[in-house]
Design a protein around this motif. Structure first.
Motif, PDB file in Angstrom:
ATOM      1  N   UNK A 308       3.742  -3.723   5.113  1.00 35.69           N
ATOM      2  CA  UNK A 308       3.221  -5.037   5.516  1.00 35.69           C
ATOM      3  C   UNK A 308       2.211  -5.487   4.464  1.00 35.69           C
ATOM      4  N   UNK A 309       1.925  -6.780   4.422  1.00 36.12           N
ATOM      5  CA  UNK A 309       0.995  -7.326   3.416  1.00 36.12           C
ATOM      6  C   UNK A 309      -0.318  -6.539   3.453  1.00 36.12           C
ATOM      7  N   UNK A 310      -0.813  -6.288   4.658  1.00 37.05           N
ATOM      8  CA  UNK A 310      -2.113  -5.613   4.788  1.00 37.05           C
ATOM      9  C   UNK A 310      -2.008  -4.143   4.368  1.00 37.05           C
ATOM     10  N   UNK A 311      -0.781  -3.672   4.194  1.00 39.69           N
ATOM     11  CA  UNK A 311      -0.595  -2.274   3.802  1.00 39.69           C
ATOM     12  C   UNK A 311      -0.934  -2.050   2.331  1.00 39.69           C
ATOM     13  N   UNK A 312      -0.909  -3.127   1.570  1.00 39.14           N
ATOM     14  CA  UNK A 312      -1.092  -2.952   0.126  1.00 39.14           C
ATOM     15  C   UNK A 312      -2.508  -2.523  -0.240  1.00 39.14           C
ATOM     16  N   UNK A 313      -3.459  -3.062   0.478  1.00 42.45           N
ATOM     17  CA  UNK A 313      -4.853  -2.750   0.109  1.00 42.45           C
ATOM     18  C   UNK A 313      -5.284  -1.387   0.647  1.00 42.45           C
TER      19      UNK A 313
ATOM     20  N   UNK B  46      -7.802   1.317 -15.325  1.00 46.27           N
ATOM     21  CA  UNK B  46      -9.139   1.462 -14.728  1.00 46.27           C
ATOM     22  C   UNK B  46      -9.658   0.105 -14.247  1.00 46.27           C
ATOM     23  N   UNK B  47      -9.479  -0.928 -15.080  1.00 42.77           N
ATOM     24  CA  UNK B  47      -9.961  -2.263 -14.705  1.00 42.77           C
ATOM     25  C   UNK B  47      -9.264  -2.746 -13.431  1.00 42.77           C
ATOM     26  N   UNK B  48      -7.960  -2.492 -13.348  1.00 39.81           N
ATOM     27  CA  UNK B  48      -7.190  -2.946 -12.193  1.00 39.81           C
ATOM     28  C   UNK B  48      -7.610  -2.191 -10.928  1.00 39.81           C
ATOM     29  N   UNK B  49      -7.886  -0.879 -11.086  1.00 46.34           N
ATOM     30  CA  UNK B  49      -8.305  -0.067  -9.936  1.00 46.34           C
ATOM     31  C   UNK B  49      -9.660  -0.567  -9.420  1.00 46.34           C
ATOM     32  N   UNK B  50     -10.538  -0.972 -10.363  1.00 51.05           N
ATOM     33  CA  UNK B  50     -11.836  -1.559  -9.973  1.00 51.05           C
ATOM     34  C   UNK B  50     -11.593  -2.824  -9.157  1.00 51.05           C
ATOM     35  N   UNK B  51     -10.710  -3.695  -9.674  1.00 50.63           N
ATOM     36  CA  UNK B  51     -10.427  -4.962  -8.993  1.00 50.63           C
ATOM     37  C   UNK B  51      -9.858  -4.717  -7.600  1.00 50.63           C
ATOM     38  N   UNK B  52      -8.930  -3.755  -7.513  1.00 49.95           N
ATOM     39  CA  UNK B  52      -8.290  -3.462  -6.219  1.00 49.95           C
ATOM     40  C   UNK B  52      -9.285  -2.810  -5.273  1.00 49.95           C
TER      41      UNK B  52
END
Lengths: 313, 313
Positions: A308-313, B46-52
């Motif tokens: 689900x969309x919320x699963x990504x984070x 690393x930058x992307x992991x920070x953003x996520x």
């Protein structure tokens, strides 16, 4: 050509499996035929088609069933089309059009043509669509939507007959393309027949191992193996006939596959990482093309995982 | 064993691709670690992991990143685990546990073991799960739910260390099984490695044909070919390393596959329909077993087609 898009008066379908029953459902859903006659030799299938109510009439008598048909479509395994054509051709009305849905075209043309009477046009067709399920319950009206349908009409086929068949498939949402039976059989050998053959083959290999149990093969199939089991679950009779009737093209394409596989095995044996990496990078582009052409989902894992969309984070 | 289910104090993940980023997301989602440190050599990752925001700390310094970790999991291609182990082993704290997620186990054990300092237990693991996508954006927390995770601990591995790794994977929803590295490599050769090899191979064969255009291969791929393109779109570096490090088992299983394929080609050449039908019928049972074990969807076409309920009639 107006008549191509006018609904067919009477449509007769011979064989109500996955494809035939999808055609019945689609013809009704999209208003492509005023009357649909379902013909099947199997009493169990006929009973089920009656229950599903997807045809206006159901019969086991092919000669009787095709008598009033303007378009007759053979939806039986390619090994059976010759006998069915022989049984019905003499009973079709002049001006009627005969077609089929076979995965092989050269052998079908050879088997059907001798039985055609005067005034009966044969326009062979092959919708490149399907699932691993079989029978009248497996069909659905949108099976052909956005999929290609290949026509291989003889050079002397009446334009109106070809337009009628093209219009029918376009009415189902298919994209129609025309080619020779010989080219069709070569193209499908690599895009469909050989893939099925190697899928059936690796599933058989895995089932016969002694060092690895069947239960291990099943449990750890998510590593890639399970993808092959889907097409290796397709209808055995249909596929037996495909390989027996498209022998030359299948063996030719299988030869190419084997040559390439030997080179790949050699690269592994000699530790040629560059050759492996180069191939593995090249193959990604083909899938991107298939997804871009709308012939494949872009969802990971064919959408099986579907977070689900919320699963990504 | 209580401690197995107690959250890990500090979890360090080396490599934040599909698997590493799914572990970070899953560890947080299911409360499996108090602190998550993400280690990656790639500044872009690393930058992307920070953003996520899927880790509590992000660093490119592996020695620094593992210093306080109770559990360190290597999520890099198997060809790189030896160098990474050499770089971090001396910096891990006594009592910490080292693990990995490699698709090959024998070569990983051989590459990592020499670098282990006193008091560092190595418990190799392989989650049999993934998608064709790569990188930190491709991960999701439920990737391992209902999938098998295979542990191949050395005979002298401390029980508590094995329990800690087992508990972590069970916390992610995985089903944990233990076997020797040798048996793992044989099982995965047939359930994962050879399937990927023949998928990469047929996509390459199709791309190189002269009689059939690339556009035809793409258009008519729904006939079966497209199924192979999914795993042939997997990460090239990861798979190059798999084949180079599990050479013997892959070539052995490929040999079995080729023997069976030769017999199948012979059956086609000689028109042995019974042999073909017998194999095509046998292979259906394996898929039923995979679906029954919850390792595969029962939806037609992997669910790609997914007709709505009202679509059936």
């Amino acid at each position: 050509m107006p008549e191509a898009n006018a609904p067919i008066g009477c449509l007769a379908l011979v064989g109500l499996g996955l494809i035939g029953s999808s055609l019945a459902r689609g013809a009704r859903r999209f208003g492509l035929a005023q009357r649909i006659v379902a013909i099947d030799v199997d009493a169990g299938v006929r009973a089920r088609v009656e229950e599903l109510g997807i045809a206006d009439a159901v019969t086991g008598d092919a000669a009787e069933g095709v008598r009033d048909a303007d378009l007759v479509i053979l939806c039986v395994p390619v090994g059976a089309v010759g006998d069915v054509a022989a049984a019905i051709a003499g009973h079709m009305k002049p001006g009627a059009v005969l077609s089929d849905v076979g995965s092989v075209k050269g052998a079908v043309v050879a088997a059907v043509t001798p039985h055609l009477g005067d005034g009966i046009a044969f326009v062979p067709a092959h919708p490149v669509a399907g699932t691993e399920y079989s029978g009248p319950d497996a069909g659905f009206p949108t099976l052909f939507s956005g999929r290609w349908c290949i026509l291989t009409p003889p050079e002397d086929a009446p334009e109106a007959a070809v337009a009628r068949v093209r219009g029918f498939w376009e009415g189902l949402g298919a994209i129609v393309e025309t080619m020779t039976p010989e080219h069709h059989d070569l193209v499908l050998a690599i895009t469909s027949h050989v893939p099925h053959l190697i899928a059936y083959n690796i599933v058989g290999t895995a089932a016969d191992l002694e060092e690895v149990t069947q239960s291990e093969v099943i449990k750890f199939s998510a590593g890639g193996f399970r993808d092959f089991t889907r097409i290796a679950a397709s209808d055995p009779t249909m596929w037996r006939d495909v390989f027996l009737t498209n022998k030359d093209a299948v063996l030719e394409m299988l030869g190419r596959f084997n040559e390439d596989l030997s080179a790949l095995a050699r690269a592994i044996r000699w530790g040629d990482g560059e050759a492996l990496h180069a191939l593995f990078t090249r193959t990604r582009a083909i899938r991107r093309g298939i997804v871009a052409m709308g012939q494949e989902t872009a969802e990971p894992d064919f959408g099986r995982a579907r977070p689900a969309a919320d699963e990504k984070a």
